[in-house]
Scaffold this active site. Structure first.
Site, PDB file in Angstrom:
ATOM      1  N   GLU A  79       0.809  -1.219   0.000  1.00 30.78           N
ATOM      2  CA  GLU A  79       0.000   0.000   0.000  1.00 30.78           C
ATOM      3  C   GLU A  79       0.842   1.268   0.000  1.00 30.78           C
ATOM      4  O   GLU A  79       0.440   2.290  -0.567  1.00 30.78           O
ATOM      5  CB  GLU A  79      -0.949   0.008   1.204  1.00 30.78           C
ATOM      6  CG  GLU A  79      -2.083  -1.001   1.129  1.00 30.78           C
ATOM      7  CD  GLU A  79      -1.711  -2.371   1.682  1.00 30.78           C
ATOM      8  OE1 GLU A  79      -2.573  -3.264   1.716  1.00 30.78           O
ATOM      9  OE2 GLU A  79      -0.534  -2.540   2.097  1.00 30.78           O
ATOM     10  N   PHE A 141     -12.151  -7.187  13.560  1.00 33.98           N
ATOM     11  CA  PHE A 141     -10.997  -7.654  12.780  1.00 33.98           C
ATOM     12  C   PHE A 141     -10.643  -6.626  11.710  1.00 33.98           C
ATOM     13  O   PHE A 141     -11.488  -6.162  10.966  1.00 33.98           O
ATOM     14  CB  PHE A 141     -11.327  -9.006  12.133  1.00 33.98           C
ATOM     15  CG  PHE A 141     -10.221  -9.523  11.246  1.00 33.98           C
ATOM     16  CD1 PHE A 141      -9.007  -9.936  11.786  1.00 33.98           C
ATOM     17  CD2 PHE A 141     -10.390  -9.581   9.864  1.00 33.98           C
ATOM     18  CE1 PHE A 141      -7.991 -10.415  10.974  1.00 33.98           C
ATOM     19  CE2 PHE A 141      -9.384 -10.052   9.044  1.00 33.98           C
ATOM     20  CZ  PHE A 141      -8.182 -10.478   9.603  1.00 33.98           C
ATOM     21  N   GLN A 142      -9.368  -6.262  11.659  1.00 38.33           N
ATOM     22  CA  GLN A 142      -8.821  -5.291  10.711  1.00 38.33           C
ATOM     23  C   GLN A 142      -9.516  -3.928  10.797  1.00 38.33           C
ATOM     24  O   GLN A 142      -9.698  -3.238   9.797  1.00 38.33           O
ATOM     25  CB  GLN A 142      -8.857  -5.824   9.273  1.00 38.33           C
ATOM     26  CG  GLN A 142      -7.853  -6.952   9.042  1.00 38.33           C
ATOM     27  CD  GLN A 142      -7.660  -7.297   7.577  1.00 38.33           C
ATOM     28  OE1 GLN A 142      -8.536  -7.074   6.746  1.00 38.33           O
ATOM     29  NE2 GLN A 142      -6.507  -7.856   7.251  1.00 38.33           N
ATOM     30  N   LYS A 191     -17.891  -0.941   4.966  1.00 36.02           N
ATOM     31  CA  LYS A 191     -18.154  -2.043   4.045  1.00 36.02           C
ATOM     32  C   LYS A 191     -19.640  -2.163   3.733  1.00 36.02           C
ATOM     33  O   LYS A 191     -20.027  -2.400   2.576  1.00 36.02           O
ATOM     34  CB  LYS A 191     -17.629  -3.358   4.632  1.00 36.02           C
ATOM     35  CG  LYS A 191     -17.776  -4.550   3.692  1.00 36.02           C
ATOM     36  CD  LYS A 191     -17.118  -5.797   4.260  1.00 36.02           C
ATOM     37  CE  LYS A 191     -17.198  -6.962   3.259  1.00 36.02           C
ATOM     38  NZ  LYS A 191     -16.516  -8.174   3.793  1.00 36.02           N
ATOM     39  N   MET A 512      23.758   9.487   3.472  1.00 28.89           N
ATOM     40  CA  MET A 512      23.675  10.766   4.150  1.00 28.89           C
ATOM     41  C   MET A 512      23.918  10.612   5.641  1.00 28.89           C
ATOM     42  O   MET A 512      24.566  11.467   6.273  1.00 28.89           O
ATOM     43  CB  MET A 512      22.324  11.433   3.897  1.00 28.89           C
ATOM     44  CG  MET A 512      22.236  12.846   4.425  1.00 28.89           C
ATOM     45  SD  MET A 512      23.397  13.991   3.625  1.00 28.89           S
ATOM     46  CE  MET A 512      22.450  14.439   2.173  1.00 28.89           C
TER      47      MET A 512
END
Length: 634
Positions: A79, A141-142, A191, A512
């Protein structure tokens, strides 16, 4: 930062009409799902590319996505890659970038690119699935409160639980993202809202009573700014990324040439003013050119255009430009006076600001018909600037052992790249070398993570830029550390026929950070070595303890083999005599991604440099080389 009309290479982000250019009629379709309404809304606002990964909560949206003939979905491998790809798409095209993810970890993996887009004012719409509305707040969940998590790093965000609100929300999200000071907008959709039946109607009625960006500058402030320019003896234009986002490169050029004022362009503004123009002093800031850094320090007037006086430009803020009056023009009133008090604040679109300012300057000149014009007005200032520019030019030494210089590699990439090439960069030494040694003549050809400094930005941003502008060659300049964060998106590029080119500036270290350890930590290189230097305990057997320690210098990973495994052409360049041939081969391959592993000298450093937390008066032209400005304020 600002946004208005189209500029060369970087048109204005805005909801677009369908591809045939026909006006969008009002349409009502009975009984579609919320998911179908979402896809129809994306089509209606002109979105043509979405970067994302499906998952449980967003899955209902992926089914009607298959039926869309105008919205292309690019399946990424992470993602974070989706977010950076959407950002690269937006920066290269000027349109709103779109990414999509599921709830919970899918959404939280978007936080970094959302924060990155927020810092750099990139128009982005991130669409996330959320657990069903009845389970929000139950630690389902999630589940993750992505609206709460991203509140500090979005321009606005929405939680949608009613499918009837989807069209209006999408329209408002694209409008907010692309107008005023652009930025990321999150749309989190439950959802069950995607699954329920609704009626799709377009166009929706926007409900944004508190959102009214100011674009027209105040005429009195414009006249005062013109007066200060006329009265000043050491003025400087300090140009930020807002000029590119405003599509105002032509206005900047006209204003600079008419006034004769020197121009500095920040890291985010490279390309807003031609590098080759004699009035361009280069990039200011921590690793800016000596002439640019010093011009701001010694100026008696700074005209800031779409810039925000960030610490990387100002150094220690209480010592920045101590003798300068400040004209600060920005579309975001919150930026004006935030870090440095403005003597003349101008809230407005920087394109309109410069258009009006040019008119005011011309009116003043008309009243003083016999006065000096352009650079003649600041002849003494220009003599001083030219002296600094000639005495302390950008440059680098080639390694005594005959190995590749990273600056030489990047400079040659720019010289051999086709005209119109878009360059992306990761974060670190290679980013600064690219800013110095590539040439930027037009906007929209330099994409990087400026404000957040996100390692791993380059490869997915290049993917997004190429997806948005398939006719433009795209080179990603990356470090071996940055590359190992998001290189999996090369699989995405290979499978989707997106032939980007990647240059890995491979010095075997987090360059760096290593430079800082060299300068400030007595060369104690704690956890910055990325290669096997014989002390890491690497083993070559099939399982731990079954093999023998590898020889010093073993390539782990071997970037050529890794790239080939991901469907790309892998090349390696280890010496200067190979450089041109390797680059010519890479430039000639346009049917798949190309990755070139450039093995460069590990001790190269980025100069000039202003150490963090110090005054810009302490700029170092090179290690141990402090410029002598010949005045009492050295």
């Amino acid at each position: 930062m600002v946004m208005t009309e189209q500029a060369t290479g970087a048109p204005k982000p805005q909801p677009r009409a369908p591809r045939n250019g026909a006006p969008q009629p009002t349409s009502t379709v009975a009984q579609v799902t919320g998911a179908q309404s979402l896809i129809r809304s994306l089509e209606a606002v002109g979105a043509d590319t979405v970067f994302g990964i499906p998952g449980g909560s967003i899955l209902p949206a992926y089914d009607p996505l298959m039926d869309s003939t105008t919205v292309r979905h690019i399946l990424v491998r992470h993602e974070q890659g989706a977010g950076h790809a959407a950002t690269g798409y937006a920066q290269a095209t000027g349109r709103v970038g779109v990414c999509m993810a599921t709830s919970g970890p899918g959404a939280t993996n978007l936080v970094t690119p959302i924060a990155d887009a927020h810092m750099d004012s990139v128009p982005l719409v991130a669409i996330t699935g959320q657990v069903s509305s009845s389970t929000i707040g139950t630690d389902a969940f999630q589940e993750a409160d992505i609206c709460g998590i991203t509140l500090p790093v979005t321009k606005h965000n929405f939680l949608v639980t009613d499918p009837a609100e989807i069209p209006r929300t999408i329209a408002e999200a694209f409008h907010i993202a692309s107008t005023g000071r652009p930025g990321p907008v999150l749309v989190d959709i439950a959802k069950d809202a995607l699954q329920k039946q609704t009626t799709f109607s377009w166009p929706p009625t926007a409900e944004l009573p508190g959102y009214r960006p100011v674009s027209r500058p105040h005429a009195k402030q414009i006249r005062e700014a013109a007066r200060l320019i006329a009265e000043s003896r050491r003025p400087v234009f300090y140009v930020g990324g807002g000029v590119i986002k405003a599509g105002a490169a032509a206005e900047l050029l006209a204003l600079a040439e008419r006034t004769g004022v020197p121009v500095t362009t920040t890291l985010m503004a490279l390309g807003a003013f031609p590098d080759s123009h004699p009035q361009h002093l280069g990039m200011p800031g921590m690793h800016g050119s000596v002439a640019s850094v010093t011009a701001l320090q010694k100026a008696d007037l700074i005209v800031a255009l779409g810039a925000r006086f960030d610490d990387r430009v100002t150094g220690r803020i209480d010592s920045f430009a101590p003798h300068a009056k400040i004209v600060h023009a920005d579309i975001d009133p919150a930026e004006i006076g935030k870090n440095r008090l403005a003597d003349v604040p101008i809230v407005g679109d920087v394109k309109e600001v410069m258009t009006d300012l040019l008119g005011a300057v011309e009116a003043d000149e008309a009243e003083d018909a016999n006065g000096p014009r352009g650079r003649e007005r600041y002849a003494g200032w220009w003599r001083q600037l030219e002296s600094w520019r000639e005495t302390y030019p950008l440059g680098y030494d080639l390694p005594e052992d005959g190995s590749l210089s990273p600056q030489q590699v990047i400079e040659r990439i720019g010289q051999l790249a086709p005209e119109g090439t878009i360059f992306t960069a990761g974060v670190g030494q290679h980013q600064m070398w690219a800013a110095h040694y590539l040439r930027f003549e037009t906007p929209g050809t330099w994409l990087n993570s400026g404000g957040l400094g996100t390692m791993g930005y380059a490869v997915p941003a290049a993917l997004g830029a190429k997806a948005g502008r398939p006719d433009a060659p795209v080179w990603a300049i990356d470090g071996d550390g940055c590359f190992q964060m998001t290189n999996q998106e090369l699989v995405t590029a290979a499978l989707n026929g997106i032939p980007v080119k990647v240059a890995i500036i491979n010095n075997g270290a987090l360059g760096m950070v290593r430079q800082w350890q060299t300068l400030f930590y007595n060369q104690r290189y704690s956890n910055t070595v990325l290669r096997d230097d014989g002390t890491t305990g690497a083993y070559s057997g099939s399982a731990a303890g079954t093999g023998t320690a590898t020889n010093k210098g073993t390539r782990v990973p071997d970037f050529v083999k890794l790239s080939e495994a991901m469907g790309c052409v892998g090349l390696r360049c280890e010496s200067p005599d190979q450089l041109d041939a390797v680059l010519e081969k890479a430039n000639a391959i346009n049917d798949r991604p190309v990755v070139v592993d450039f093995i460069v000298h590990e001790d190269a450093m980025v100069w000039p440099m202003v150490a963090a937390g110090t005054s810009n008066d302490e700029v170092m032209a090179a290690r141990g080389v402090r410029p002598d400005f010949g005045d009492a304020t050295d």
